[in-house]
Design a protein around this motif. Structure first.
Motif, PDB file in Angstrom:
ATOM      1  N   GLU A 262     -81.508  46.046  27.398  1.00 14.40           N
ATOM      2  CA  GLU A 262     -81.334  45.171  28.238  1.00 14.40           C
ATOM      3  C   GLU A 262     -80.569  43.935  26.432  1.00 14.40           C
ATOM      4  O   GLU A 262     -80.803  44.794  25.105  1.00 14.40           O
ATOM      5  N   PRO A 263     -79.732  43.260  27.303  1.00  9.92           N
ATOM      6  CA  PRO A 263     -78.299  42.537  26.101  1.00  9.92           C
ATOM      7  C   PRO A 263     -79.355  41.854  24.735  1.00  9.92           C
ATOM      8  O   PRO A 263     -79.098  42.133  23.585  1.00  9.92           O
ATOM      9  N   THR A 264     -79.875  42.440  24.980  1.00  8.19           N
ATOM     10  CA  THR A 264     -81.598  41.292  23.203  1.00  8.19           C
ATOM     11  C   THR A 264     -81.907  42.577  22.578  1.00  8.19           C
ATOM     12  O   THR A 264     -82.554  41.713  21.442  1.00  8.19           O
ATOM     13  N   GLU A 265     -81.633  43.476  22.487  1.00  6.21           N
ATOM     14  CA  GLU A 265     -81.997  44.492  21.967  1.00  6.21           C
ATOM     15  C   GLU A 265     -80.999  44.527  21.118  1.00  6.21           C
ATOM     16  O   GLU A 265     -80.145  43.681  21.047  1.00  6.21           O
ATOM     17  N   GLU A 266     -81.881  45.009  19.886  1.00 10.30           N
ATOM     18  CA  GLU A 266     -80.886  45.465  18.658  1.00 10.30           C
ATOM     19  C   GLU A 266     -79.542  45.635  19.064  1.00 10.30           C
ATOM     20  O   GLU A 266     -78.222  46.148  18.255  1.00 10.30           O
ATOM     21  N   VAL A 267     -79.810  46.799  19.622  1.00 12.60           N
ATOM     22  CA  VAL A 267     -78.355  47.788  20.150  1.00 12.60           C
ATOM     23  C   VAL A 267     -77.518  47.484  20.630  1.00 12.60           C
ATOM     24  O   VAL A 267     -76.170  47.688  20.432  1.00 12.60           O
ATOM     25  N   TYR A 268     -77.657  46.494  21.140  1.00 16.49           N
ATOM     26  CA  TYR A 268     -77.087  45.989  22.366  1.00 16.49           C
ATOM     27  C   TYR A 268     -75.630  44.839  20.611  1.00 16.49           C
ATOM     28  O   TYR A 268     -75.014  44.644  21.131  1.00 16.49           O
ATOM     29  N   LYS A 269     -76.385  44.335  20.005  1.00 15.78           N
ATOM     30  CA  LYS A 269     -76.127  42.914  19.054  1.00 15.78           C
ATOM     31  C   LYS A 269     -75.127  44.181  18.409  1.00 15.78           C
ATOM     32  O   LYS A 269     -74.064  43.527  17.510  1.00 15.78           O
ATOM     33  N   HIS A 270     -75.468  45.297  17.984  1.00 12.84           N
ATOM     34  CA  HIS A 270     -74.807  46.303  16.991  1.00 12.84           C
ATOM     35  C   HIS A 270     -73.493  46.358  17.295  1.00 12.84           C
ATOM     36  O   HIS A 270     -72.724  45.965  16.828  1.00 12.84           O
ATOM     37  N   PHE A 271     -73.475  46.427  18.901  1.00 11.17           N
ATOM     38  CA  PHE A 271     -72.588  46.608  19.610  1.00 11.17           C
ATOM     39  C   PHE A 271     -71.433  45.697  19.453  1.00 11.17           C
ATOM     40  O   PHE A 271     -69.783  45.752  19.176  1.00 11.17           O
ATOM     41  N   ALA A 272     -72.238  44.223  19.860  1.00  6.61           N
ATOM     42  CA  ALA A 272     -71.179  43.491  19.732  1.00  6.61           C
ATOM     43  C   ALA A 272     -70.423  42.590  18.520  1.00  6.61           C
ATOM     44  O   ALA A 272     -69.214  42.366  18.951  1.00  6.61           O
ATOM     45  N   SER A 273     -71.060  42.701  18.220  1.00  8.08           N
ATOM     46  CA  SER A 273     -70.416  42.838  16.534  1.00  8.08           C
ATOM     47  C   SER A 273     -70.092  42.990  15.292  1.00  8.08           C
ATOM     48  O   SER A 273     -69.446  43.335  14.293  1.00  8.08           O
ATOM     49  N   SER A 274     -69.771  45.129  16.144  1.00  7.66           N
ATOM     50  CA  SER A 274     -69.274  46.404  15.443  1.00  7.66           C
ATOM     51  C   SER A 274     -67.675  45.597  14.793  1.00  7.66           C
ATOM     52  O   SER A 274     -67.270  44.529  15.433  1.00  7.66           O
ATOM     53  N   SER A 275     -66.832  46.011  13.127  1.00 11.41           N
ATOM     54  CA  SER A 275     -65.720  46.096  13.096  1.00 11.41           C
ATOM     55  C   SER A 275     -65.665  46.320  13.761  1.00 11.41           C
ATOM     56  O   SER A 275     -63.727  47.131  13.614  1.00 11.41           O
ATOM     57  N   LEU A 276     -65.002  46.929  15.165  1.00 14.27           N
ATOM     58  CA  LEU A 276     -65.131  47.339  16.066  1.00 14.27           C
ATOM     59  C   LEU A 276     -64.709  46.877  17.010  1.00 14.27           C
ATOM     60  O   LEU A 276     -62.888  47.311  17.807  1.00 14.27           O
ATOM     61  N   ASN A 277     -65.145  45.785  16.610  1.00 12.16           N
ATOM     62  CA  ASN A 277     -64.511  45.240  18.037  1.00 12.16           C
ATOM     63  C   ASN A 277     -63.898  44.768  19.168  1.00 12.16           C
ATOM     64  O   ASN A 277     -63.163  44.326  19.633  1.00 12.16           O
ATOM     65  N   LEU A 278     -65.377  45.180  19.462  1.00 10.34           N
ATOM     66  CA  LEU A 278     -65.816  45.465  21.023  1.00 10.34           C
ATOM     67  C   LEU A 278     -66.190  43.775  21.629  1.00 10.34           C
ATOM     68  O   LEU A 278     -67.068  43.713  21.215  1.00 10.34           O
TER      69      LEU A 278
END
Length: 365
Positions: A262-278
């Protein structure tokens, strides 16, 4: 039924009944497109509908325009993300208690899956839980002009099911008349330095019309509650791999997957805040552009009803724009027995987006 259609039906039937996967122990090798006579998509769609004539018609989903000021001189790139539900798991392990057994018959369910492909005609297909790659999807999609790559899970749960069709895994297809393959990487994801049972495929493609390059990746992270830290580690490993493949985000990126998070999980947050600017494409369907859909999977198992948002299409916001996205099925369309059903072949909804390159890429944040 004309002669051409009859010949097509004969070819379709062969894919249904063959056991080509058993003849391919080299699961880690990308299969070359077969040199077979091309299939007319309209004829294949007619054949699928003929097989499905006793079923209710598929529900119609419309595209929502996201950005109307995009003035790209090149046609958009349509990407489909979909966990299609492995046949062995659907029949043997997943226990969809409200789904009639007849709705899971491969001979018909396979045609529902193909009908979804043919209805939206994606340029790129990113699929999970594919356990009929060699005997169905690769032969048919190659005749529709796609080039495919398959990477199975090392210890696929499908192999525990009697009369299975081989391991399930991720598959990535792209239209050869639109893209040239520059580089392809199969990634076995790690977590806490340990190799895991989850995989990803990342390919760098070049658009033949514009000459622009981009990377597209497909993955399927670890399922189940209690494995949140494990998924987080897998996501970090994938991001690190993609950082190298995209040369630190110099190459635009699209990442599709069933993240089982779900969007509340850490893995989602990693993608949302990645330096890849996703950014997550389906957030753009929300009124504020900041909220994920309420669900991408909805099923009833023996353990109860499960309604979750687990599937995503991430993209490089500095280089790409989403021009349209396919609506999700409504609760009324899904129905009280939920998914899968006679109407819909998987417990996950397909996500489809149209992308255009930004004419003047913005600076990375």
């Amino acid at each position: 039924m004309g002669n051409g259609t009859s010949r097509l039906y004969s070819a379709l039937t062969k894919t249904l009944n063959s056991s080509a996967a058993a003849q391919h122990p080299e699961y880690l090798v990308s299969a070359d497109p077969e040199h077979l006579e091309p299939i007319d998509p309209k004829e294949l769609l007619e054949e699928c509908r003929a097989v499905l004539h006793t079923r209710p018609p598929r529900y119609q989903r419309g595209f929502v325009d996201i950005r109307t000021d995009c003035l790209s001189s090149y046609p958009p790139i349509r990407v489909m993300q979909w966990n299609i539900l492995a046949q062995a798991l659907g029949e043997g392990k997943d226990n969809f208690v409200q789904c009639p057994v007849e709705a899971l018959k491969w001979e018909e369910r396979k045609c529902l899956i193909l009908e979804e492909f043919l209805a939206y005609q994606p340029d790129i297909l990113c699929l999970q839980e594919v356990d009929h790659y060699f005997d169905t999807f690769q032969p048919l999609l190659s005749r529709l002009g796609y080039q495919g790559t398959f990477f199975p899970k090392p210890w696929s749960p499908c192999l525990d099911v009697e009369h299975n069709n081989g391991p399930d895994g991720c598959a990535l297809f792209f239209l050869q008349n639109r893209f040239k393959l520059i580089n392809s990487t199969n990634i076995r994801l790690t977590a806490m330095t340990l190799k895991t049972n989850q995989v990803a495929i990342a390919q760098t493609l070049e658009c033949k019309e514009s000459g622009r390059q981009f990377c597209v990746a497909v993955t399927h992270l670890k399922a189940r509650t209690g494995w949140e830290r494990f998924r987080s580690a897998q996501g970090c490993d994938l991001l690190q791999n993609l950082q190298g493949i995209t040369q630190g985000a110099k190459i635009p990126l699209i990442v599709c997957g069933d993240f089982n998070a779900e969007p509340t999980e850490e893995v989602y947050k990693h993608f949302a805040s990645s330096s890849l600017n996703l950014n997550s494409a389906y957030k753009l369907l929300s009124p504020d552009g900041q909220s994920e859909p309420p669900y991408t999977t909805w099923k009833i198992r023996t353990s109860g009803e499960c309604r979750h948002t687990l599937d995503y299409i991430w993209y490089s916001r500095h280089a790409l724009s989403v021009t349209s996205a396919l609506e999700l099925l409504t609760e009324e369309q899904i129905g009280p027995s939920r998914l899968p059903s006679f109407h819909y072949p998987s417990d996950h909804l397909s996500l489809v987006c149209d992308f255009s390159f930004n004419e003047e890429p913005k600076e990375l944040l």
